[in-house]
Design a protein around this motif. Structure first.
Motif, short mmCIF file in Angstrom:
data_model
loop_
_atom_site.label_atom_id
_atom_site.label_comp_id
_atom_site.label_asym_id
_atom_site.label_seq_id
_atom_site.Cartn_x
_atom_site.Cartn_y
_atom_site.Cartn_z
N LEU A 1 -10.52 55.66 -106.60
CA LEU A 1 -10.15 57.02 -106.17
C LEU A 1 -8.96 56.99 -105.22
CD1 LEU A 1 -13.77 58.36 -105.80
CD2 LEU A 1 -12.01 59.36 -107.28
N SER B 1 -22.75 65.94 -111.92
CA SER B 1 -21.75 66.53 -111.04
C SER B 1 -22.22 67.92 -110.64
CB SER B 1 -20.37 66.57 -111.69
OG SER B 1 -20.44 67.26 -112.90
N ASP C 1 -14.03 57.81 -114.47
CA ASP C 1 -12.90 58.58 -115.04
C ASP C 1 -13.41 59.71 -115.95
OD1 ASP C 1 -10.77 57.37 -113.78
OD2 ASP C 1 -10.61 55.78 -115.27
N LEU D 1 -14.55 62.43 -113.70
CA LEU D 1 -13.44 63.08 -112.98
C LEU D 1 -12.67 64.04 -113.90
CD1 LEU D 1 -11.89 60.17 -110.87
CD2 LEU D 1 -13.33 62.05 -110.06
N THR E 1 -18.97 60.91 -103.54
CA THR E 1 -19.35 60.15 -104.72
C THR E 1 -20.41 59.12 -104.35
OG1 THR E 1 -17.52 58.62 -104.29
CG2 THR E 1 -17.11 60.37 -105.88
#
Ligand SMILES: C[S@@+](CC[C@H](N)C(=O)[O-])C[C@H]1O[C@@H](n2cnc3c(N)ncnc32)[C@H](O)[C@@H]1O
Length: 265
Positions: A63, A256, A35, A38, A115
């Motif tokens: 997800l 990321s 989280d 994200l 992911t």
């Protein structure tokens, strides 16, 4: 699936044997790390997501629960069974596929996000995994990697942790540093946005042995490594004892990256 190599076969066998441990009470069921990552990523409301090495499905099913179309992929059939059970328990639809991380059976530019959480240290070829992830991402799509890692330029501590991991679970392959992962991403057109290490507690060496069903001989080896840990490893991983339990803090990497848009001309 094409023929697996020895490292992939070892991981497949290990996780097939241990799948029952990766249910809803497993430490990985806490997806606050996902989280947090994200929160920094802007996805379409209904993104196409590939969760590589999904294990018990904690990341991918989460997800799917957020409204995304998710494929859960893993090498080990029994782990996919656990993921299927988790999706059913949460009432979410997912697709399950069995294949290695190093060879993704999808066409170019299929996904909005790829992911992979707490699995890449098992992979034979991180380079192939990154190249494949970049290939199947749409331009502008996101790659999100969460995995055990080691700080850059700490060879003594890195080697100690590697020895511990491989004795505990012989299907472990290699921990890569943030710099090493970032270099692989950049070489494959993935523009790194964040690569941060967060300490994550290993709460009890005995529990850690149980999750991997470590052999009696290898438990002795790990205890020796702990007793003789170099000062830098002790300091960096905060190796110590709490109420008779051996604990330390893993550096866990959250990386990321965004797939580069094609350059015109
Ligand atoms: C700890 S579990 C993954 C946890 C999961 N991603 C989560 O968020 O809960 C590690 C998984 O990696 C899978 N795995 C290991 N090597 C693999 C490879 N080369 N390709 C695909 N899956 C692999 C194992 O079968 C296992 O299910």
């Amino acid at each position: 699936m094409t023929e697996l190599d020895a490292v992939q076969r070892a991981a497949q066998a290990q996780f097939a044997k241990q799948s029952a441990r990766y249910g809803q009470t497993h430490i990985l069921a806490d997806v606050s790390d996902v989280d947090a990552a994200l929160a920094q990523i802007t996805l379409p409301a209904r993104a196409r997501v590939l969760d590589v090495a999904t294990g018990g499905g904690h990341t991918g099913v989460h997800l799917a629960g957020l409204g995304h179309d998710v494929i859960l992929a893993d090498l080990a059939g029994p782990m996919l069974d656990r993921a299927r059970e988790l999706a059913a328990a949460r009432g979410v639809a997912v697709e399950l596929r069995q294949h290695p991380a190093e060879e993704l059976p999808y066409t170019e530019a299929t996904f909005d996000m790829v992911t992979c959480r707490v699995a890449a240290h098992h992979f034979t070829s991180p380079a192939k995994f990154i190249a494949e992830s970049a290939r199947v991402l749409k331009p502008g799509g996101y790659f999100l990697l969460i995995d055990g890692s080691v700080p850059d330029d700490e060879p003594v501590a890195e080697e100690w942790l590697h020895q511990v991991e491989i004795a505990r679970d012989p299907s472990h392959h290699r921990l890569l540093s943030p710099g090493a992962w970032s270099a692989l991403c950049e070489a494959n057109g993935l523009i790194v946005q964040r690569a941060e290490l967060h300490p994550f507690k290993q709460p009890d060496l005995e529990w850690y042995f149980e999750t991997a069903n470590t052999s009696a001989e290898n438990r002795i080896r790990v205890r020796e490594l702990v007793a003789n840990a170099p000062a830098r490893a002790r300091e960096l991983f905060r190796l110590g004892e709490e109420e008779g339990r051996i604990v330390w803090w893993w550096p866990r990497l959250t990386l990321s990256a965004a797939r580069r848009h094609a350059v015109a001309g």
